[in-house]
Design a protein around this motif. Structure first.
Motif, PDB file in Angstrom:
ATOM      1  N   UNK A 149      -3.397 -19.506   3.031  1.00 40.53           N
ATOM      2  CA  UNK A 149      -3.527 -20.831   2.424  1.00 40.53           C
ATOM      3  C   UNK A 149      -2.895 -20.847   1.027  1.00 40.53           C
ATOM      4  N   UNK A 150      -3.018 -19.756   0.286  1.00 35.12           N
ATOM      5  CA  UNK A 150      -2.355 -19.659  -1.012  1.00 35.12           C
ATOM      6  C   UNK A 150      -0.846 -19.766  -0.856  1.00 35.12           C
ATOM      7  N   UNK A 151      -0.315 -19.080   0.151  1.00 39.78           N
ATOM      8  CA  UNK A 151       1.129 -19.121   0.400  1.00 39.78           C
ATOM      9  C   UNK A 151       1.571 -20.544   0.733  1.00 39.78           C
ATOM     10  N   UNK A 152       0.794 -21.241   1.531  1.00 39.29           N
ATOM     11  CA  UNK A 152       1.124 -22.632   1.878  1.00 39.29           C
ATOM     12  C   UNK A 152       1.116 -23.532   0.644  1.00 39.29           C
ATOM     13  N   UNK A 153       0.152 -23.325  -0.245  1.00 38.70           N
ATOM     14  CA  UNK A 153       0.112 -24.136  -1.467  1.00 38.70           C
ATOM     15  C   UNK A 153       1.328 -23.871  -2.345  1.00 38.70           C
ATOM     16  N   UNK A 154       1.725 -22.600  -2.426  1.00 36.17           N
ATOM     17  CA  UNK A 154       2.920 -22.247  -3.196  1.00 36.17           C
ATOM     18  C   UNK A 154       4.141 -22.948  -2.613  1.00 36.17           C
ATOM     19  N   UNK A 155       4.262 -22.927  -1.287  1.00 39.42           N
ATOM     20  CA  UNK A 155       5.405 -23.568  -0.629  1.00 39.42           C
ATOM     21  C   UNK A 155       5.417 -25.081  -0.869  1.00 39.42           C
ATOM     22  N   UNK A 156       4.257 -25.683  -0.832  1.00 38.65           N
ATOM     23  CA  UNK A 156       4.171 -27.127  -1.079  1.00 38.65           C
ATOM     24  C   UNK A 156       4.632 -27.466  -2.492  1.00 38.65           C
ATOM     25  N   UNK A 157       4.264 -26.614  -3.445  1.00 36.99           N
ATOM     26  CA  UNK A 157       4.688 -26.832  -4.831  1.00 36.99           C
ATOM     27  C   UNK A 157       6.203 -26.710  -4.970  1.00 36.99           C
ATOM     28  N   UNK A 158       6.800 -25.766  -4.228  1.00 34.68           N
ATOM     29  CA  UNK A 158       8.239 -25.514  -4.332  1.00 34.68           C
ATOM     30  C   UNK A 158       9.067 -26.449  -3.452  1.00 34.68           C
ATOM     31  N   UNK A 159       8.444 -27.002  -2.428  1.00 34.95           N
ATOM     32  CA  UNK A 159       9.177 -27.895  -1.535  1.00 34.95           C
ATOM     33  C   UNK A 159      10.021 -27.179  -0.504  1.00 34.95           C
ATOM     34  N   UNK A 160       9.734 -25.912  -0.231  1.00 37.31           N
ATOM     35  CA  UNK A 160      10.420 -25.170   0.822  1.00 37.31           C
ATOM     36  C   UNK A 160       9.478 -24.122   1.408  1.00 37.31           C
ATOM     37  N   UNK A 161       9.898 -23.492   2.500  1.00 34.70           N
ATOM     38  CA  UNK A 161       9.047 -22.519   3.186  1.00 34.70           C
ATOM     39  C   UNK A 161       9.749 -21.176   3.332  1.00 34.70           C
ATOM     40  N   UNK A 162       8.943 -20.119   3.352  1.00 34.99           N
ATOM     41  CA  UNK A 162       9.470 -18.796   3.670  1.00 34.99           C
ATOM     42  C   UNK A 162       9.768 -18.719   5.160  1.00 34.99           C
ATOM     43  N   UNK A 163      10.877 -18.073   5.492  1.00 30.34           N
ATOM     44  CA  UNK A 163      11.232 -17.894   6.902  1.00 30.34           C
ATOM     45  C   UNK A 163      10.427 -16.769   7.541  1.00 30.34           C
ATOM     46  N   UNK A 164      10.147 -15.729   6.759  1.00 30.96           N
ATOM     47  CA  UNK A 164       9.440 -14.559   7.283  1.00 30.96           C
ATOM     48  C   UNK A 164       8.509 -13.992   6.220  1.00 30.96           C
ATOM     49  N   UNK A 165       7.414 -13.386   6.691  1.00 31.80           N
ATOM     50  CA  UNK A 165       6.470 -12.699   5.818  1.00 31.80           C
ATOM     51  C   UNK A 165       6.323 -11.265   6.309  1.00 31.80           C
ATOM     52  N   UNK A 166       6.427 -10.313   5.380  1.00 29.00           N
ATOM     53  CA  UNK A 166       6.257  -8.891   5.699  1.00 29.00           C
ATOM     54  C   UNK A 166       5.134  -8.304   4.835  1.00 29.00           C
ATOM     55  N   UNK A 167       4.520  -7.238   5.341  1.00 26.07           N
ATOM     56  CA  UNK A 167       3.458  -6.557   4.595  1.00 26.07           C
ATOM     57  C   UNK A 167       3.177  -5.216   5.254  1.00 26.07           C
ATOM     58  N   UNK A 168       2.460  -4.358   4.536  1.00 20.91           N
ATOM     59  CA  UNK A 168       2.002  -3.086   5.104  1.00 20.91           C
ATOM     60  C   UNK A 168       0.820  -3.347   6.024  1.00 20.91           C
ATOM     61  N   UNK A 169       0.856  -2.768   7.216  1.00 18.37           N
ATOM     62  CA  UNK A 169      -0.242  -2.940   8.174  1.00 18.37           C
ATOM     63  C   UNK A 169      -0.918  -1.596   8.407  1.00 18.37           C
ATOM     64  N   UNK A 170      -2.212  -1.537   8.047  1.00 14.17           N
ATOM     65  CA  UNK A 170      -2.973  -0.297   8.199  1.00 14.17           C
ATOM     66  C   UNK A 170      -4.077  -0.470   9.213  1.00 14.17           C
ATOM     67  N   UNK A 171      -5.286  -0.815   8.739  1.00 14.15           N
ATOM     68  CA  UNK A 171      -6.407  -1.010   9.667  1.00 14.15           C
ATOM     69  C   UNK A 171      -6.325  -2.351  10.393  1.00 14.15           C
TER      70      UNK A 171
END
Length: 321
Positions: A149-171
Motif C-alpha cells: 500500500x505504501x508503494x501504491x501511494x508513492x506511485x499515485x504521488x508520482x503519477x506512474x507505476x513500477x513495472x517490476x518489484x524485486x526483493x530478497x525472499x527468505x522465509x
C-alpha cells in the motif's frame, strides 16, 4: 510508516532502478524484521503475554530485532538457536546487549526444544508468546501487505507505476505480503519477483504459496489466488544461507561506493546481484524497477570484517561501475 524511495543514479543501469529503503524503518536498524516486530508486539500486548520465545541463527536479523523489542518493553526473551549456526556475529553480540537468553541446540532438536520450553514457561506461571523464525505467519505477511500500500501511494504521488518489484525472499512472508497486497488491490499487470537467498524450488516457492493462501483465507479472499503470481527465483542461492560470491561482492562494493547504500551478502546483496543478472539474462531494458531493501545493516559489517580492501586503489574503485 512510509520509508523513502530513491532512484539509483550512479550505476549506469539499462533500467530505471529505484530502491525502497526499508532499512531506514525507525527501529533497531530497520528492515522487514522490524516492520514485522511492531505487529507482533501489538499481538503480545493484546494477549497480555509476558515472555517472548523465538528461533534463529546467530546471524539472524529477526532474533536481534525481537531481542531489542523485548528489552524495550521490559519482558524476558529466549532465542533458541541451531548449534550449527552459532558463530560470532554483530547480531549475536547485540542480542547479548539486549539481555536475551540464547539456547543453542542441534537443529534436529529445535522443534522439541521449542515445545518443551513453552510448556515449562507455562508451568512456571508465565504467559509465553512464540514467534516463528523470520517472523513467519500471517502477521509477518500483513507487514508487507502494508508495504504494498505504501508503494501504491508513492506511485499515485508520482503519477506512474513500477513495472517490476524485486526483493530478497527468505522465509517467504515478505514476498507473500507483497503478492497479497497486489491481489487485494486488484492490480495484476506488474510482476513481483522474490530472489531466493537460500531455499530451492519447489520447496521455497511452496512456502510462499502457502503463506499467500493462509493470509487470503484469513481475509476471506481465497478466490483471489492464482498460481502465476508467485515468481520465486532460486538461481542465485550460491551455497545457501549466508554464502557469497565474487558477483555479490562486486555489487556490494558498487552500491556502497557509488550510491552510499550498504547491502549484505546474506540477503540484500545476494538479491540485488541476482536481480541485476536476472534482468540482463531476460533482456529487460527501459523499465521502472523497484528493489526493496529489507535491511540487515549488522550483516554488512560482518561482511566487511571478512574482506580486505586496503590494496584497492582509488582508480580501481572509481572504475567499478
Amino acid at each position: 510508516m512510509q520509508t523513502p524511495v530513491c532512484r539509483l543514479s550512479h550505476l549506469d543501469l539499462p533500467n530505471d532502478v529505484f530502491i525502497k529503503r526499508d532499512d531506514l524503518y525507525p527501529f533497531s536498524f530497520g528492515g522487514n524484521k522490524a516492520r514485522k516486530a511492531e505487529l507482533f508486539w501489538e499481538d503480545v500486548e493484546a494477549l497480555k503475554a509476558d515472555y517472548i520465545v523465538t528461533y534463529g541463527s546467530s546471524s539472524s536479523n529477526h532474533c536481534r530485532v525481537i531481542a531489542n523489542l523485548a528489552a524495550r518493553n521490559g519482558i524476558p526473551c529466549l532465542l533458541i538457536a541451531p548449534q550449527e549456526k552459532s558463530e560470532k556475529t554483530f547480531n549475536r553480540d547485540m542480542t547479548g546487549l539486549f539481555g536475551a537468553d540464547v539456547l543453542p541446540v542441534p537443529v534436529e532438536h529445535v522443534k522439541d526444544t521449542i515445545d518443551c520450553t513453552l510448556e515449562k514457561l507455562r508451568e512456571d506461571g508465565y504467559s509465553p508468546y512464540f514467534i516463528m523464525g523470520g517472523g513467519h505467519g500471517n502477521l509477518g505477511t500483513q507487514a508487507y501487505v502494508n508495504v504494498y500500500e505504501e508503494i501504491r501511494r508513492y506511485e499515485e504521488e508520482k503519477g506512474w507505476k513500477f513495472d517490476r518489484i524485486f526483493h530478497a525472499s527468505g522465509t517467504g512472508t515478505t514476498q507473500a505480503g507483497l503478492i497479497c497486497g497486489q491481489l487485494l488491490s486488484g492490480e495484476h499487470a506488474r510482476r513481483i519477483t522474490g530472489i531466493s537467498i537460500a531455499r530451492r524450488n519447489p520447496y521455497g516457492r511452496d512456502v510462499v504459496v502457502q503463506s499467500v493462501k493462509d493470509y487470503l483465507k484469513e481475509q476471506g479472499k481465497d478466490t483471489l489466488y492464482e498460481d502465476k503470481y508467485v515468481e520465486f527465483v532460486d538461481d542465485y542461492t550460491e551455497d545457501g544461507y549466508g554464502s557469497g560470491s565474487p558477483a555479490i561482492d562486486a555489487w556490494i562494493r558498487r552500491m556502497l561506493i557509488h550510491e552510499g547504500i550498504p547491502l549484505d551478502e546474506t540477503y540484500t546483496g545476494k538479491a540485488f546481484a541476482g536481480m541485476c543478472d536476472y534482468l540482463e539474462k531476460n533482456r529487460v531494458i527501459g523499465q521502472k524497477i523497484l528493489f526493496i531493501h529489507t535491511g540487515g545493516a549488522p550483516l554488512f559489517f560482518d561482511y566487511l570484517m571478512k574482506r580486505d580492501y586496503d590494496e584497492c586503489t582509488g582508480a580501481e574503485l572509481r572504475n567499478e561501475k
